[in-house]
Design an enzyme around this catalytic site. Sequence first.
Site, PDB file in Angstrom:
ATOM      1  N   LEU A  44       9.061   4.279  -6.455  1.00 24.62           N
ATOM      2  CA  LEU A  44      10.458   3.811  -6.472  1.00 24.62           C
ATOM      3  C   LEU A  44      10.808   3.096  -5.175  1.00 24.62           C
ATOM      4  CD1 LEU A  44      12.275   6.874  -8.120  1.00 24.62           C
ATOM      5  CD2 LEU A  44      11.622   4.704  -9.189  1.00 24.62           C
TER       6      LEU A  44
ATOM      7  N   HIS B 118       0.862  -1.184   0.000  1.00 25.64           N
ATOM      8  CA  HIS B 118       0.000   0.000   0.000  1.00 25.64           C
ATOM      9  C   HIS B 118       0.899   1.236   0.000  1.00 25.64           C
ATOM     10  CE1 HIS B 118      -3.605   2.333   0.797  1.00 25.64           C
ATOM     11  NE2 HIS B 118      -2.884   3.032   1.661  1.00 25.64           N
TER      12      HIS B 118
HETATM   13  C1  GRF Z   1       1.142   0.877  -6.203  1.00 21.82           C
HETATM   14  O1  GRF Z   1       1.311   2.200  -5.793  1.00 21.82           O
HETATM   15  C2  GRF Z   1       0.656   0.023  -5.056  1.00 21.82           C
HETATM   16  O2  GRF Z   1       1.162   0.400  -3.822  1.00 21.82           O
HETATM   17  C3  GRF Z   1      -0.830   0.263  -5.106  1.00 21.82           C
HETATM   18  O3  GRF Z   1      -1.145   0.326  -6.464  1.00 21.82           O
HETATM   19  C4  GRF Z   1      -0.006   0.754  -7.211  1.00 21.82           C
HETATM   20  C5  GRF Z   1       0.258  -0.294  -8.236  1.00 21.82           C
HETATM   21  O4  GRF Z   1       1.258   0.086  -9.149  1.00 21.82           O
HETATM   22  N1  GRF Z   1      -1.535  -0.754  -4.353  1.00 21.82           N
HETATM   23  P1  GRF Z   1       1.877  -0.981 -10.125  1.00 21.82           P
HETATM   24  O5  GRF Z   1       0.726  -1.625 -10.907  1.00 21.82           O
HETATM   25  O6  GRF Z   1       2.630  -1.989  -9.317  1.00 21.82           O
HETATM   26  O7  GRF Z   1       2.773  -0.200 -11.040  1.00 21.82           O
END
Ligand code: GRF
Length: 213
Positions: free
Chosen positions: A173, A110
């Site tokens: 990042l 999260h």
């Molecule tokens: C990330 O910021 C994660 O923490 C949240 O959704 C976003 C997903 O990004 N739950 P990705 O698909 O991994 O690029």
Amino acid sequence: MTLLRIAILISGRGSNMGALIGSAQREGYGEIALVLSNRPDAAGLEFAARHAIEALALDHKAHVSREAFDAAVDEALRKRRIDIVALAGFMRILGAGFVARWQGRLVNIHPSLLPLFPGIHVHEQALAAGVKQSGATVHFVVPELDAGPIIGQASVPVLTGDTPATLAARILLAEHKLYPVCLKMLCEGRVRLDGGRAVFAHGGPIAIPPESP
Ligand code: GRF
């Protein structure tokens, strides 16, 4: 030694999924055996297929109820003898039955320092609150949203002039560093869920500090 079989559940671009695939391949702590998306158009599915990982779309809209969707996901995981499930930008809430069945083997990332700012519009919440630090949290999944025992956190500064987009990019990042470390720790049995708490073999949760400028 047989490697633990990991499934990654996504809904979108899958950049965390990419970080997990890379680290599992490099470090050999587990095998990413399945990438599953509830959205057939998720960009992450293509990336997984290109890396010779089974990419499965299970459209939630094609299921009559939340329970039916959860059951289909559960069946797909069992069929492939999955040991550990990592949610990575998976935008469906999994029901209590599913969560109970996978308890201790189901983790999520999260983009905030939980318990601050659960749910959606996370970066808007952080900016509105005026915090000087935000970050990301990897935690065991429990039925309550974004509330499970913490495995690790990474912090980033909130800078003057940040928008939700700039803050999200900085946190992303940090997510890419944090999630692999936490998943590895789980696969190696160095953290487990016991009696509703995260129990660590040595020390406590992972803490990744902000990068020095
Ligand atoms: C990330 O910021 C994660 O923490 C949240 O959704 C976003 C997903 O990004 N739950 P990705 O698909 O991994 O690029």
